[in-house]
Design a protein around this motif. Structure first.
Motif, PDB file in Angstrom:
ATOM      1  N   ARG A 149       0.831  -1.235   0.128  1.00 56.68           N
ATOM      2  CA  ARG A 149      -0.009   0.123  -0.108  1.00 56.68           C
ATOM      3  C   ARG A 149       0.956   1.604  -0.222  1.00 56.68           C
ATOM      4  O   ARG A 149       1.970   1.061   0.432  1.00 56.68           O
ATOM      5  N   THR A 150       0.202   2.291  -0.282  1.00 54.54           N
ATOM      6  CA  THR A 150       1.023   3.588  -0.359  1.00 54.54           C
ATOM      7  C   THR A 150       0.997   4.236   1.027  1.00 54.54           C
ATOM      8  O   THR A 150      -0.114   4.451   1.670  1.00 54.54           O
TER       9      THR A 150
ATOM     10  N   LEU B 183       3.050   7.790   3.222  1.00 58.95           N
ATOM     11  CA  LEU B 183       4.045   9.038   2.950  1.00 58.95           C
ATOM     12  C   LEU B 183       5.286   9.046   3.922  1.00 58.95           C
ATOM     13  O   LEU B 183       5.057   8.893   5.148  1.00 58.95           O
TER      14      LEU B 183
ATOM     15  N   PHE C 288       3.926   7.326   9.221  1.00 60.96           N
ATOM     16  CA  PHE C 288       2.986   7.264  10.182  1.00 60.96           C
ATOM     17  C   PHE C 288       1.827   6.291   9.881  1.00 60.96           C
ATOM     18  O   PHE C 288       1.182   6.415   8.704  1.00 60.96           O
ATOM     19  N   THR C 289       1.180   5.866  10.849  1.00 59.46           N
ATOM     20  CA  THR C 289      -0.343   5.151  10.567  1.00 59.46           C
ATOM     21  C   THR C 289      -0.700   4.455  11.813  1.00 59.46           C
ATOM     22  O   THR C 289      -0.586   5.024  12.900  1.00 59.46           O
TER      23      THR C 289
ATOM     24  N   LYS D  41      -1.432  -3.435   7.975  1.00 56.60           N
ATOM     25  CA  LYS D  41       0.131  -3.234   7.845  1.00 56.60           C
ATOM     26  C   LYS D  41       0.654  -3.406   9.200  1.00 56.60           C
ATOM     27  O   LYS D  41       1.780  -3.951   9.511  1.00 56.60           O
TER      28      LYS D  41
ATOM     29  N   GLN E  86      -8.675   2.016  11.070  1.00 57.90           N
ATOM     30  CA  GLN E  86      -8.295   1.715   9.677  1.00 57.90           C
ATOM     31  C   GLN E  86      -8.186   0.262   9.255  1.00 57.90           C
ATOM     32  O   GLN E  86      -8.062  -0.500  10.215  1.00 57.90           O
ATOM     33  N   SER E  87      -8.755  -0.017   8.188  1.00 57.28           N
ATOM     34  CA  SER E  87      -8.829  -1.260   7.624  1.00 57.28           C
ATOM     35  C   SER E  87      -9.965  -2.345   8.125  1.00 57.28           C
ATOM     36  O   SER E  87      -9.912  -3.280   7.682  1.00 57.28           O
TER      37      SER E  87
HETATM   38  C1  LIG Z   1      -0.988   9.039  -1.521  1.00 53.44           C
HETATM   39  C2  LIG Z   1      -1.534   8.033  -0.553  1.00 53.44           C
HETATM   40  C3  LIG Z   1      -0.705   8.294   0.625  1.00 53.44           C
HETATM   41  C4  LIG Z   1      -1.141   7.785   1.805  1.00 53.44           C
HETATM   42  N1  LIG Z   1      -0.358   7.851   3.109  1.00 53.44           N
HETATM   43  C5  LIG Z   1      -0.774   6.952   4.047  1.00 53.44           C
HETATM   44  C6  LIG Z   1       0.197   6.992   5.166  1.00 53.44           C
HETATM   45  O1  LIG Z   1       0.758   7.917   5.300  1.00 53.44           O
HETATM   46  N2  LIG Z   1      -0.179   6.539   6.308  1.00 53.44           N
HETATM   47  C7  LIG Z   1      -1.330   5.445   6.214  1.00 53.44           C
HETATM   48  O2  LIG Z   1      -1.483   4.690   7.034  1.00 53.44           O
HETATM   49  N3  LIG Z   1      -2.135   5.263   5.018  1.00 53.44           N
HETATM   50  C8  LIG Z   1      -1.852   6.076   4.074  1.00 53.44           C
HETATM   51  N4  LIG Z   1      -2.587   5.816   2.769  1.00 53.44           N
HETATM   52  C9  LIG Z   1      -3.708   4.867   2.862  1.00 53.44           C
HETATM   53  C10 LIG Z   1      -2.851   3.529   2.604  1.00 53.44           C
HETATM   54  O3  LIG Z   1      -2.369   3.192   1.179  1.00 53.44           O
HETATM   55  C11 LIG Z   1      -3.775   2.418   3.032  1.00 53.44           C
HETATM   56  O4  LIG Z   1      -5.019   2.142   2.252  1.00 53.44           O
HETATM   57  C12 LIG Z   1      -4.167   2.359   4.533  1.00 53.44           C
HETATM   58  O5  LIG Z   1      -3.068   2.649   5.330  1.00 53.44           O
HETATM   59  C13 LIG Z   1      -4.482   0.949   4.924  1.00 53.44           C
HETATM   60  O6  LIG Z   1      -3.578  -0.067   4.761  1.00 53.44           O
HETATM   61  P1  LIG Z   1      -3.532  -1.661   5.390  1.00 53.44           P
HETATM   62  O7  LIG Z   1      -4.752  -1.986   5.560  1.00 53.44           O
HETATM   63  O8  LIG Z   1      -2.627  -2.335   4.551  1.00 53.44           O
HETATM   64  O9  LIG Z   1      -3.086  -1.359   6.662  1.00 53.44           O
HETATM   65  C14 LIG Z   1      -2.028   6.567   1.607  1.00 53.44           C
HETATM   66  C15 LIG Z   1      -2.711   6.468   0.592  1.00 53.44           C
HETATM   67  C16 LIG Z   1      -2.334   7.070  -0.432  1.00 53.44           C
HETATM   68  C17 LIG Z   1      -3.040   6.784  -1.932  1.00 53.44           C
END
Ligand SMILES: Cc1cc2nc3c(=O)[nH]c(=O)nc-3n(C[C@H](O)[C@H](O)[C@H](O)COP(=O)(O)O)c2cc1C
Length: 211
Positions: A60-61, A63, A75-76, A82, A139-140
């Protein structure tokens, strides 16, 4: 047009050992600084790959929010997909694709949770709406509707109204401490330039890889 015929040549630049810093963090800083100065859209967006305990890979993306000679920070939500993967398997990979300059950087290493003090410092630098979003979103996890999500947002907005919004326990940063960093520059005829840095006995060693 047939998709099999969809291709372009990579001709903008080349990469030679003499161009590269002997330290991958310095080399990353050079390329990242160029990317930011050139205003690539979302230059700090990177693909994070994790692998679960059962061996299931997910990407996944996220930052990039900081880097230094220790590693790369994002950060997340620690309770996300993840977050669960990393709790079971701390080996991760990051990928930057800057295709407008025919470049790619791949970083592999170990993900380590940041201290809550470091996470709190970043959390409180974010806009209030993002801080509330971190509380509102599990999240998720699945949710019935967008209305339900907005209800969760309203609840936390009321709860913290007029107060400093605290750092949620389930939210924070990871530092990816690399053991391998590869810089890729596209070249003509698919004879691309690739240099891989690997850490061994606390020293970085660099080698050219075949494309
Ligand atoms: C441009 C962009 C930036 C993102 N930045 C973040 C980020 O910094 N942290 C984050 O948790 N998710 C970010 N996301 C969302 C993740 O891609 C992802 O959908 C979310 O973290 C859930 O992922 P997981 O279920 O695999 O944990 C971003 C998505 C995009 C398209």
């Amino acid at each position: 047009m047939k998709i099999a015929d969809y291709r372009r040549e990579y001709t903008q630049s080349g990469l030679y050992r003499a161009d590269l810093d002997t330290n991958p963090f310095q080399q990353f800083d050079r390329w990242f600084t160029q990317a930011i100065k050139s205003d690539y859209p979302d230059a700090n967006a990177m693909t994070l790959a994790t692998v679960s305990a059962t061996g299931k890979p997910t990407q996944r993306t996220v930052l990039l929010k900081g880097y230094d000679s220790k590693g790369f920070v994002f950060f997340t939500n620690y309770d996300s997909g993840k977050g669960h993967d990393i709790a079971e398997n701390d080996q991760v990979s990051l990928l930057f694709s800057w295709l407008q300059v025919e470049r790619q950087i791949e970083i592999s290493g170990t993900a380590v949770k940041l201290s809550s003090a470091d996470s709190a410092e970043y959390f409180h630098s974010r806009p209030e709406s993002s801080q509330l979003g971190a509380w509102a979103s599990h999240q998720s996890q699945s949710i019935e509707s967008r209305e339900d999500l907005l209800k969760q947002l309203n609840e936390v907005t009321e709860r913290f109204s007029g107060d400093t919004i605290p750092l949620p326990e389930h939210w924070g940063g990871y530092l990816v401490v690399p053991n391998t960093v590869e810089f890729w520059q596209g070249r003509e005829g698919r004879l691309h330039d690739r240099f891989e840095y690997t850490l061994s006995d606390k020293e970085w060693h660099m080698k050219r890889l075949q494309p």
